[in-house]
Design an enzyme around this catalytic site. Structure first.
Site, PDB file in Angstrom:
ATOM      1  N   THR A 245     -29.383 -23.184  51.924  1.00 52.32           N
ATOM      2  CA  THR A 245     -29.922 -24.629  50.868  1.00 52.32           C
ATOM      3  C   THR A 245     -30.016 -26.162  51.550  1.00 52.32           C
ATOM      4  O   THR A 245     -29.516 -25.993  52.850  1.00 52.32           O
ATOM      5  CB  THR A 245     -28.912 -24.465  49.790  1.00 52.32           C
ATOM      6  OG1 THR A 245     -27.332 -24.404  50.511  1.00 52.32           O
ATOM      7  CG2 THR A 245     -28.848 -23.486  49.321  1.00 52.32           C
TER       8      THR A 245
ATOM      9  N   ASN B 234     -19.638 -25.052  39.933  1.00 52.75           N
ATOM     10  CA  ASN B 234     -20.825 -24.856  41.278  1.00 52.75           C
ATOM     11  C   ASN B 234     -21.213 -25.384  42.071  1.00 52.75           C
ATOM     12  O   ASN B 234     -21.021 -25.950  43.564  1.00 52.75           O
ATOM     13  CB  ASN B 234     -21.802 -23.279  40.683  1.00 52.75           C
ATOM     14  CG  ASN B 234     -23.455 -24.187  42.058  1.00 52.75           C
ATOM     15  OD1 ASN B 234     -22.665 -22.759  43.004  1.00 52.75           O
ATOM     16  ND2 ASN B 234     -23.758 -24.863  41.561  1.00 52.75           N
TER      17      ASN B 234
ATOM     18  N   TYR C  26     -14.692 -31.536  54.148  1.00 51.05           N
ATOM     19  CA  TYR C  26     -14.500 -29.602  53.305  1.00 51.05           C
ATOM     20  C   TYR C  26     -14.144 -28.823  53.321  1.00 51.05           C
ATOM     21  O   TYR C  26     -13.748 -28.497  52.167  1.00 51.05           O
ATOM     22  CB  TYR C  26     -16.881 -29.265  53.689  1.00 51.05           C
ATOM     23  CG  TYR C  26     -17.380 -28.475  52.871  1.00 51.05           C
ATOM     24  CD1 TYR C  26     -17.320 -28.425  51.283  1.00 51.05           C
ATOM     25  CD2 TYR C  26     -17.444 -27.272  53.647  1.00 51.05           C
ATOM     26  CE1 TYR C  26     -18.353 -27.379  50.515  1.00 51.05           C
ATOM     27  CE2 TYR C  26     -17.642 -25.631  52.354  1.00 51.05           C
ATOM     28  CZ  TYR C  26     -18.129 -26.562  51.179  1.00 51.05           C
ATOM     29  OH  TYR C  26     -18.426 -24.989  50.142  1.00 51.05           O
TER      30      TYR C  26
ATOM     31  N   LYS D  58     -12.069 -27.137  50.111  1.00 51.69           N
ATOM     32  CA  LYS D  58     -12.952 -25.439  49.550  1.00 51.69           C
ATOM     33  C   LYS D  58     -11.564 -24.544  49.163  1.00 51.69           C
ATOM     34  O   LYS D  58     -10.707 -23.941  48.576  1.00 51.69           O
ATOM     35  CB  LYS D  58     -12.996 -24.957  50.258  1.00 51.69           C
ATOM     36  CG  LYS D  58     -15.006 -25.626  49.965  1.00 51.69           C
ATOM     37  CD  LYS D  58     -14.922 -25.576  48.460  1.00 51.69           C
ATOM     38  CE  LYS D  58     -16.889 -26.126  48.027  1.00 51.69           C
ATOM     39  NZ  LYS D  58     -17.214 -25.749  47.110  1.00 51.69           N
TER      40      LYS D  58
ATOM     41  N   ASP E 236     -22.735 -34.646  34.965  1.00 48.89           N
ATOM     42  CA  ASP E 236     -22.200 -35.078  35.990  1.00 48.89           C
ATOM     43  C   ASP E 236     -20.299 -35.099  36.648  1.00 48.89           C
ATOM     44  O   ASP E 236     -19.458 -35.336  35.731  1.00 48.89           O
ATOM     45  CB  ASP E 236     -22.100 -36.225  36.438  1.00 48.89           C
ATOM     46  CG  ASP E 236     -21.711 -37.247  37.543  1.00 48.89           C
ATOM     47  OD1 ASP E 236     -20.886 -36.122  38.570  1.00 48.89           O
ATOM     48  OD2 ASP E 236     -22.153 -38.719  38.489  1.00 48.89           O
TER      49      ASP E 236
HETATM   50  N1  NAP Z   1     -25.329 -23.214  51.390  1.00 43.75           N
HETATM   51  C1  NAP Z   1     -23.731 -22.253  51.253  1.00 43.75           C
HETATM   52  O1  NAP Z   1     -23.772 -22.221  52.661  1.00 43.75           O
HETATM   53  C2  NAP Z   1     -22.295 -22.164  51.153  1.00 43.75           C
HETATM   54  C3  NAP Z   1     -21.514 -21.768  51.148  1.00 43.75           C
HETATM   55  C4  NAP Z   1     -19.998 -21.645  50.741  1.00 43.75           C
HETATM   56  C5  NAP Z   1     -20.404 -22.012  49.379  1.00 43.75           C
HETATM   57  N2  NAP Z   1     -21.235 -23.448  49.127  1.00 43.75           N
HETATM   58  C6  NAP Z   1     -20.911 -23.921  47.492  1.00 43.75           C
HETATM   59  O2  NAP Z   1     -21.320 -23.262  47.060  1.00 43.75           O
HETATM   60  C7  NAP Z   1     -21.804 -24.548  45.664  1.00 43.75           C
HETATM   61  C8  NAP Z   1     -23.109 -24.849  46.096  1.00 43.75           C
HETATM   62  O3  NAP Z   1     -23.933 -25.053  47.153  1.00 43.75           O
HETATM   63  P1  NAP Z   1     -25.849 -25.297  47.490  1.00 43.75           P
HETATM   64  O4  NAP Z   1     -25.388 -24.408  48.602  1.00 43.75           O
HETATM   65  O5  NAP Z   1     -26.209 -24.322  45.944  1.00 43.75           O
HETATM   66  O6  NAP Z   1     -25.570 -26.925  47.876  1.00 43.75           O
HETATM   67  P2  NAP Z   1     -26.765 -27.118  47.634  1.00 43.75           P
HETATM   68  O7  NAP Z   1     -28.122 -26.466  46.911  1.00 43.75           O
HETATM   69  O8  NAP Z   1     -27.297 -28.701  47.706  1.00 43.75           O
HETATM   70  O9  NAP Z   1     -26.439 -27.790  45.899  1.00 43.75           O
HETATM   71  C9  NAP Z   1     -25.210 -28.232  44.864  1.00 43.75           C
HETATM   72  C10 NAP Z   1     -25.951 -28.570  44.050  1.00 43.75           C
HETATM   73  O10 NAP Z   1     -24.411 -29.342  43.045  1.00 43.75           O
HETATM   74  C11 NAP Z   1     -24.906 -30.474  42.334  1.00 43.75           C
HETATM   75  N3  NAP Z   1     -24.338 -31.790  42.751  1.00 43.75           N
HETATM   76  C12 NAP Z   1     -24.209 -32.524  43.276  1.00 43.75           C
HETATM   77  N4  NAP Z   1     -22.978 -33.233  43.021  1.00 43.75           N
HETATM   78  C13 NAP Z   1     -22.886 -33.614  41.260  1.00 43.75           C
HETATM   79  C14 NAP Z   1     -21.895 -34.194  40.941  1.00 43.75           C
HETATM   80  N5  NAP Z   1     -21.076 -34.971  41.210  1.00 43.75           N
HETATM   81  N6  NAP Z   1     -22.444 -33.300  39.252  1.00 43.75           N
HETATM   82  C15 NAP Z   1     -22.677 -32.954  39.023  1.00 43.75           C
HETATM   83  N7  NAP Z   1     -23.234 -31.706  40.147  1.00 43.75           N
HETATM   84  C16 NAP Z   1     -23.779 -32.016  41.213  1.00 43.75           C
HETATM   85  C17 NAP Z   1     -26.348 -30.657  42.782  1.00 43.75           C
HETATM   86  O11 NAP Z   1     -27.246 -31.671  42.197  1.00 43.75           O
HETATM   87  P3  NAP Z   1     -27.691 -33.038  42.430  1.00 43.75           P
HETATM   88  O12 NAP Z   1     -29.473 -32.582  42.425  1.00 43.75           O
HETATM   89  O13 NAP Z   1     -28.073 -33.605  41.239  1.00 43.75           O
HETATM   90  O14 NAP Z   1     -27.713 -33.402  43.189  1.00 43.75           O
HETATM   91  C18 NAP Z   1     -27.000 -29.715  42.966  1.00 43.75           C
HETATM   92  O15 NAP Z   1     -27.449 -28.907  41.696  1.00 43.75           O
HETATM   93  C19 NAP Z   1     -21.011 -25.666  46.683  1.00 43.75           C
HETATM   94  O16 NAP Z   1     -19.836 -25.618  45.751  1.00 43.75           O
HETATM   95  C20 NAP Z   1     -21.104 -25.230  47.673  1.00 43.75           C
HETATM   96  O17 NAP Z   1     -19.627 -26.117  48.375  1.00 43.75           O
HETATM   97  C21 NAP Z   1     -21.866 -23.161  49.604  1.00 43.75           C
END
Ligand code: NAP
Length: 234
Positions: free
Chosen positions: A194, A86, A161, A165, A59
């Site tokens: 996602t 990530n 957010y 970033k 975590d």
């Molecule tokens: N999706 C997009 O369009 C997008 C665009 C730009 C940047 N991003 C960035 O990409 C990254 C991944 O996003 P995603 O879209 O894959 O989101 P997601 O599907 O919601 O996945 C987020 C991940 O972060 C984990 N997480 C959250 N809080 C945590 C904590 N305290 N400790 C450890 N793990 C934690 C979650 O784990 P749990 O299963 O334990 O909740 C999950 O595995 C993020 O940094 C996001 O800001 C995403």
């Protein structure tokens, strides 16, 4: 072959990054808050059969959890080649006038202090490798240039957010200067389907392109911000 830690590997971009890097023969430590649940999914997922994916309880907001994970990696592997920060949370999308200081706590704790905590804990293991790499999964939402000039973002006015970033991007610039032995890169996955985006955007394979490329790049230079097409503006 490299040893790579991906935080937030339970789903989304982190899960896709894990699958792709392990598919190329690398050992991937898959950080997850619920590592047992991830372990069951890894065992049951035929696309991961035979790959070296090792669930790791982590975590990013908890000192004890991160320290225990670093100890476990030290005991099992002794070093780490790549850290991919990530894990992230979106926070509130409430209108700007409704957002106050308390709305920032969770987002900054996870998206900004999380990478600092995990980086500090794993740095000694990274520095034991030949070409240590640190990848920060950022966002175009954190780009001052894109947010102020790109019409794609014209209707977006969120506070926590993008601020988290933008600050993460600054961390990349400062880590690149402060850790000259480490190749440090910020990446923007682009809008990716996602849970984070309610499944809007391109595929997680496309979303993980820049993450995978940065994790495997050993040339640098350090201190860049990249999306899947190449350099993107800070
Ligand atoms: N999706 C997009 O369009 C997008 C665009 C730009 C940047 N991003 C960035 O990409 C990254 C991944 O996003 P995603 O879209 O894959 O989101 P997601 O599907 O919601 O996945 C987020 C991940 O972060 C984990 N997480 C959250 N809080 C945590 C904590 N305290 N400790 C450890 N793990 C934690 C979650 O784990 P749990 O299963 O334990 O909740 C999950 O595995 C993020 O940094 C996001 O800001 C995403």
């Amino acid at each position: 072959m490299s040893t790579i830690l991906v935080t937030g590997a339970s789903r989304g971009i982190g899960a896709a990054t894990t699958r792709r890097l392990a598919g190329q023969g690398h050992t991937v430590l898959a950080g997850a808050r619920d590592a047992e649940a991830l372990g069951r999914r890894v065992r049951d997922d035929p696309t991961l059969a035979g790959l070296d994916v090792r669930p790791l309880a982590l975590d990013v907001t908890e000192d004890d959890s991160v320290a225990a994970a670093a100890r476990q990696v030290e005991e099992s592997l002794g070093s780490l080649d790549v850290l991919v920060n990530n894990a992230g949370v979106p926070g509130t999308w409430a209108p700007a006038a409704e957002v106050g200081p308390a709305d920032f706590a969770d987002v900054l704790t996870t998206n900004l202090l999380g990478p600092v905590r995990v980086t500090q804990a794993f740095l000694p293991l990274l520095l034991r490798g030949d070409r240590p790499r640190l990848v920060m999964v950022s966002s175009g939402m954190g780009s001052l240039r894109l947010q102020s000039t790109d019409p794609v973002y014209a209707d977006i006015a969120h506070l926590p957010y993008p601020a988290s970033k933008a600050a993460l991007n600054m961390l990349v610039v400062q880590y690149a200067k402060g850790l000259p032995q480490v190749l440090v890169t910020a990446v923007d996955p682009g809008l990716t389907a996602t849970e984070f985006t309610d499944h809007a955007g391109h595929s997680v394979e496309e979303g993980s392109d820049a993450v995978v490329a940065a994790a495997l790049d050993t040339e640098g230079p350090s201190g860049r911000f990249l999306d899947r097409e190449g350099p993107t503006p800070w």
